[in-house]
Design a protein around this motif. Structure first.
Motif, PDB file in Angstrom:
ATOM      1  N   LYS A 247      20.380 -13.593 -23.727  1.00 13.63           N
ATOM      2  CA  LYS A 247      20.160 -12.271 -23.138  1.00 13.63           C
ATOM      3  C   LYS A 247      20.805 -11.158 -23.950  1.00 13.63           C
ATOM      4  O   LYS A 247      20.218 -10.072 -24.124  1.00 13.63           O
ATOM      5  CB  LYS A 247      20.682 -12.245 -21.699  1.00 13.63           C
ATOM      6  CG  LYS A 247      20.475 -10.892 -21.015  1.00 13.63           C
ATOM      7  CD  LYS A 247      20.789 -10.966 -19.529  1.00 13.63           C
ATOM      8  CE  LYS A 247      20.526  -9.609 -18.857  1.00 13.63           C
ATOM      9  NZ  LYS A 247      20.720  -9.669 -17.391  1.00 13.63           N
ATOM     10  N   PHE A 248      22.020 -11.416 -24.463  1.00 12.97           N
ATOM     11  CA  PHE A 248      22.760 -10.342 -25.131  1.00 12.97           C
ATOM     12  C   PHE A 248      22.724 -10.462 -26.663  1.00 12.97           C
ATOM     13  O   PHE A 248      23.349  -9.653 -27.354  1.00 12.97           O
ATOM     14  CB  PHE A 248      24.199 -10.320 -24.627  1.00 12.97           C
ATOM     15  CG  PHE A 248      24.313  -9.976 -23.172  1.00 12.97           C
ATOM     16  CD1 PHE A 248      24.275  -8.659 -22.746  1.00 12.97           C
ATOM     17  CD2 PHE A 248      24.415 -10.984 -22.212  1.00 12.97           C
ATOM     18  CE1 PHE A 248      24.360  -8.339 -21.403  1.00 12.97           C
ATOM     19  CE2 PHE A 248      24.494 -10.681 -20.867  1.00 12.97           C
ATOM     20  CZ  PHE A 248      24.462  -9.357 -20.446  1.00 12.97           C
ATOM     21  N   GLN A 249      22.013 -11.477 -27.162  1.00 11.27           N
ATOM     22  CA  GLN A 249      21.848 -11.652 -28.605  1.00 11.27           C
ATOM     23  C   GLN A 249      23.199 -11.672 -29.333  1.00 11.27           C
ATOM     24  O   GLN A 249      23.435 -10.946 -30.301  1.00 11.27           O
ATOM     25  CB  GLN A 249      20.958 -10.542 -29.177  1.00 11.27           C
ATOM     26  CG  GLN A 249      19.515 -10.581 -28.687  1.00 11.27           C
ATOM     27  CD  GLN A 249      18.797 -11.860 -29.120  1.00 11.27           C
ATOM     28  OE1 GLN A 249      18.556 -12.105 -30.294  1.00 11.27           O
ATOM     29  NE2 GLN A 249      18.454 -12.689 -28.136  1.00 11.27           N
ATOM     30  N   VAL A 250      24.088 -12.515 -28.811  1.00 11.97           N
ATOM     31  CA  VAL A 250      25.402 -12.691 -29.411  1.00 11.97           C
ATOM     32  C   VAL A 250      25.669 -14.194 -29.541  1.00 11.97           C
ATOM     33  O   VAL A 250      25.295 -14.975 -28.661  1.00 11.97           O
ATOM     34  CB  VAL A 250      26.491 -12.006 -28.556  1.00 11.97           C
ATOM     35  CG1 VAL A 250      26.530 -12.569 -27.147  1.00 11.97           C
ATOM     36  CG2 VAL A 250      27.856 -12.104 -29.210  1.00 11.97           C
ATOM     37  N   THR A 251      26.280 -14.596 -30.651  1.00 12.74           N
ATOM     38  CA  THR A 251      26.467 -16.026 -30.912  1.00 12.74           C
ATOM     39  C   THR A 251      27.795 -16.552 -30.383  1.00 12.74           C
ATOM     40  O   THR A 251      27.840 -17.536 -29.651  1.00 12.74           O
ATOM     41  CB  THR A 251      26.381 -16.302 -32.420  1.00 12.74           C
ATOM     42  OG1 THR A 251      25.114 -15.858 -32.905  1.00 12.74           O
ATOM     43  CG2 THR A 251      26.533 -17.800 -32.701  1.00 12.74           C
ATOM     44  N   PHE A 269      30.424  -6.700 -22.053  1.00 12.79           N
ATOM     45  CA  PHE A 269      29.899  -6.682 -23.414  1.00 12.79           C
ATOM     46  C   PHE A 269      29.635  -5.244 -23.848  1.00 12.79           C
ATOM     47  O   PHE A 269      29.015  -4.476 -23.109  1.00 12.79           O
ATOM     48  CB  PHE A 269      28.596  -7.505 -23.482  1.00 12.79           C
ATOM     49  CG  PHE A 269      27.993  -7.594 -24.852  1.00 12.79           C
ATOM     50  CD1 PHE A 269      28.640  -8.289 -25.871  1.00 12.79           C
ATOM     51  CD2 PHE A 269      26.778  -6.990 -25.129  1.00 12.79           C
ATOM     52  CE1 PHE A 269      28.087  -8.384 -27.132  1.00 12.79           C
ATOM     53  CE2 PHE A 269      26.217  -7.077 -26.392  1.00 12.79           C
ATOM     54  CZ  PHE A 269      26.871  -7.773 -27.398  1.00 12.79           C
ATOM     55  N   MET A 270      30.152  -4.876 -25.025  1.00 10.23           N
ATOM     56  CA  MET A 270      29.972  -3.531 -25.581  1.00 10.23           C
ATOM     57  C   MET A 270      30.397  -2.448 -24.581  1.00 10.23           C
ATOM     58  O   MET A 270      29.666  -1.499 -24.306  1.00 10.23           O
ATOM     59  CB  MET A 270      28.524  -3.317 -26.021  1.00 10.23           C
ATOM     60  CG  MET A 270      28.064  -4.263 -27.125  1.00 10.23           C
ATOM     61  SD  MET A 270      29.063  -4.157 -28.635  1.00 10.23           S
ATOM     62  CE  MET A 270      28.543  -2.554 -29.254  1.00 10.23           C
ATOM     63  N   ASN A 271      31.591  -2.678 -24.021  1.00  9.64           N
ATOM     64  CA  ASN A 271      32.215  -1.707 -23.102  1.00  9.64           C
ATOM     65  C   ASN A 271      31.381  -1.461 -21.848  1.00  9.64           C
ATOM     66  O   ASN A 271      31.403  -0.372 -21.279  1.00  9.64           O
ATOM     67  CB  ASN A 271      32.477  -0.382 -23.821  1.00  9.64           C
ATOM     68  CG  ASN A 271      33.541   0.450 -23.127  1.00  9.64           C
ATOM     69  OD1 ASN A 271      34.464  -0.092 -22.504  1.00  9.64           O
ATOM     70  ND2 ASN A 271      33.427   1.769 -23.200  1.00  9.64           N
ATOM     71  N   LYS A 272      30.661  -2.492 -21.427  1.00 12.83           N
ATOM     72  CA  LYS A 272      29.855  -2.374 -20.214  1.00 12.83           C
ATOM     73  C   LYS A 272      29.976  -3.645 -19.385  1.00 12.83           C
ATOM     74  O   LYS A 272      29.964  -4.755 -19.922  1.00 12.83           O
ATOM     75  CB  LYS A 272      28.386  -2.125 -20.573  1.00 12.83           C
ATOM     76  CG  LYS A 272      27.481  -1.956 -19.360  1.00 12.83           C
ATOM     77  CD  LYS A 272      26.030  -1.756 -19.778  1.00 12.83           C
ATOM     78  CE  LYS A 272      25.117  -1.648 -18.559  1.00 12.83           C
ATOM     79  NZ  LYS A 272      23.681  -1.499 -18.955  1.00 12.83           N
ATOM     80  N   ALA A 273      30.099  -3.478 -18.067  1.00 14.62           N
ATOM     81  CA  ALA A 273      30.132  -4.616 -17.146  1.00 14.62           C
ATOM     82  C   ALA A 273      28.702  -4.931 -16.708  1.00 14.62           C
ATOM     83  O   ALA A 273      28.058  -4.112 -16.042  1.00 14.62           O
ATOM     84  CB  ALA A 273      31.005  -4.298 -15.942  1.00 14.62           C
TER      85      ALA A 273
END
Length: 348
Positions: A247-251, A269-273
């Motif tokens: 979903k967040f395209q992070v490994t 993720f990226m300063n967002k809940a």
């Protein structure tokens, strides 16, 4: 048992000057649970706490003061214990006598305040590992016990606990959970209240133990209806991690962040809940279905009077399991059942 979630607030050890201290550890693939006798307002109280079973080979972190806290050395190799490392713990029988496990156990003893003290350790094994052909696998159990006698040292220079070899006892996990239920409130007479077969389904980090027991003058285990399979909390976390990665395209997602998402339904993720409760629910359902298939395969058509769910997985999956297994038993703190059973077994 008093369960402590903030490890900075662990009560002091009861009778600090005692020569050997009893310590109980339900040491699993996902979390280690530790129990010891603490001093709570002058009362001898069984204290329980948990920490993540997450270890990586090498010195992964260094603190600002270079103290080496959480790093353990043995035979020229270093191991870092932290919920923020990529877990390299092997998910097989070899974990029980690995250097990873040794580092994790010494870390737990250190957290509890047993640095430099002698301990009589009580630990657990999945029932499928503890028994071989219906009898205790003495060779394997001895291998597990001997592995903790390796000369571990702490990179921060502090003394580690000394595990007294001939005082280290090992118990099968689901039997401990059974003891925690039938001997609750320290009432040994509870054995008389159990009539007929009693199935314990202990859902741990990597293994689910199923044991069918019949109480009497002593506990009898039906080995044809008992065993272990690699299904547990780590399956839930692995599934959830895959969903989050997609979903967040992070490994790389640290184990601590996956655990936080699982328990809160929120992924930061990226300063967002981000609300990921739907992904959590899907992960729980997938593992619950695999677990139910295993229970059905092993004891599906057997007449059971009781079925008890214990372990960390029982805490996470209790709603789904109770919907299917009407009248199923769970204690208020199922992930600490084995720990309570270990303490009770020591007193019998």
């Amino acid at each position: 048992m008093q369960i402590v979630n903030d490890l900075k607030k662990l009560p002091p050890i009861w009778d600090q000057d005692q020569e050997v201290h009893d310590v109980f550890m339900d040491d699993g693939y996902d979390q280690n649970k530790v129990g010891y006798w603490g001093n709570v307002d002058g009362q001898k109280t069984l204290i329980g706490f948990k920490y993540a079973t997450s270890a990586q080979m090498g010195r992964v972190f260094s603190s600002m003061n270079s103290s080496g806290s959480g790093i353990y050395d043995v035979d020229g190799m270093s191991y870092t214990v932290s919920e923020y490392v990529e877990n390299e713990v092997s998910r097989n029988k070899g974990f029980a006598y690995s250097e990873f496990k040794g580092a994790l156990i010494h870390h737990g003893l250190k957290l509890a305040g047993f640095s430099g003290k002698k301990v009589a350790l009580s630990t657990t094994l999945p029932i499928g590992y503890y028994y071989k052909n219906g009898v205790a696998d003495i060779e394997y159990i001895s291998k597990v016990r001997d592995a903790l006698q390796k000369p571990f040292t702490s990179a921060d220079g502090s003394d580690l606990a000394s595990i007294v070899p001939n005082m280290h006892t090992i118990q099968p996990e689901s039997v401990c959970a059974f003891l925690a239920y039938v001997l609750r409130d320290d009432d040994a007479e509870e054995f008389e209240d159990i009539n007929g077969s009693f199935c314990v389904c202990d859902i741990g980090g990597n293994t689910t133990d199923i044991s069918v027991l019949v109480p009497g003058d002593e506990i009898t285990i039906n080995h044809n209806l008992s065993g272990s399979r690699h299904i547990g909390v780590l399956n839930i976390k692995d599934t959830l991690k895959g969903f989050l990665q997609q979903k967040f395209q992070v490994t790389n997602i640290p184990p601590a962040e996956v655990n936080r998402a699982l328990t809160t339904g929120v992924f930061h993720f990226m300063n967002k809940a981000n609300d990921v409760s739907d992904l959590v629910q899907s992960s729980l359902i997938m593992t619950a279905k695999r677990l139910m298939n295993y229970i059905d395969e092993l004891v599906g058509d057997y007449s059971l009077n009781y079925i008890m769910f214990s372990g960390g997985g029982a805490q996470l999956l209790k709603t789904a399991l109770r919907d299917v297994y009407k009248g199923a038993i769970t204690t208020d703190t199922p992930e600490f059942d084995n720990l309570a059973g270990l303490a009770l077994a020591k007193s019998l």
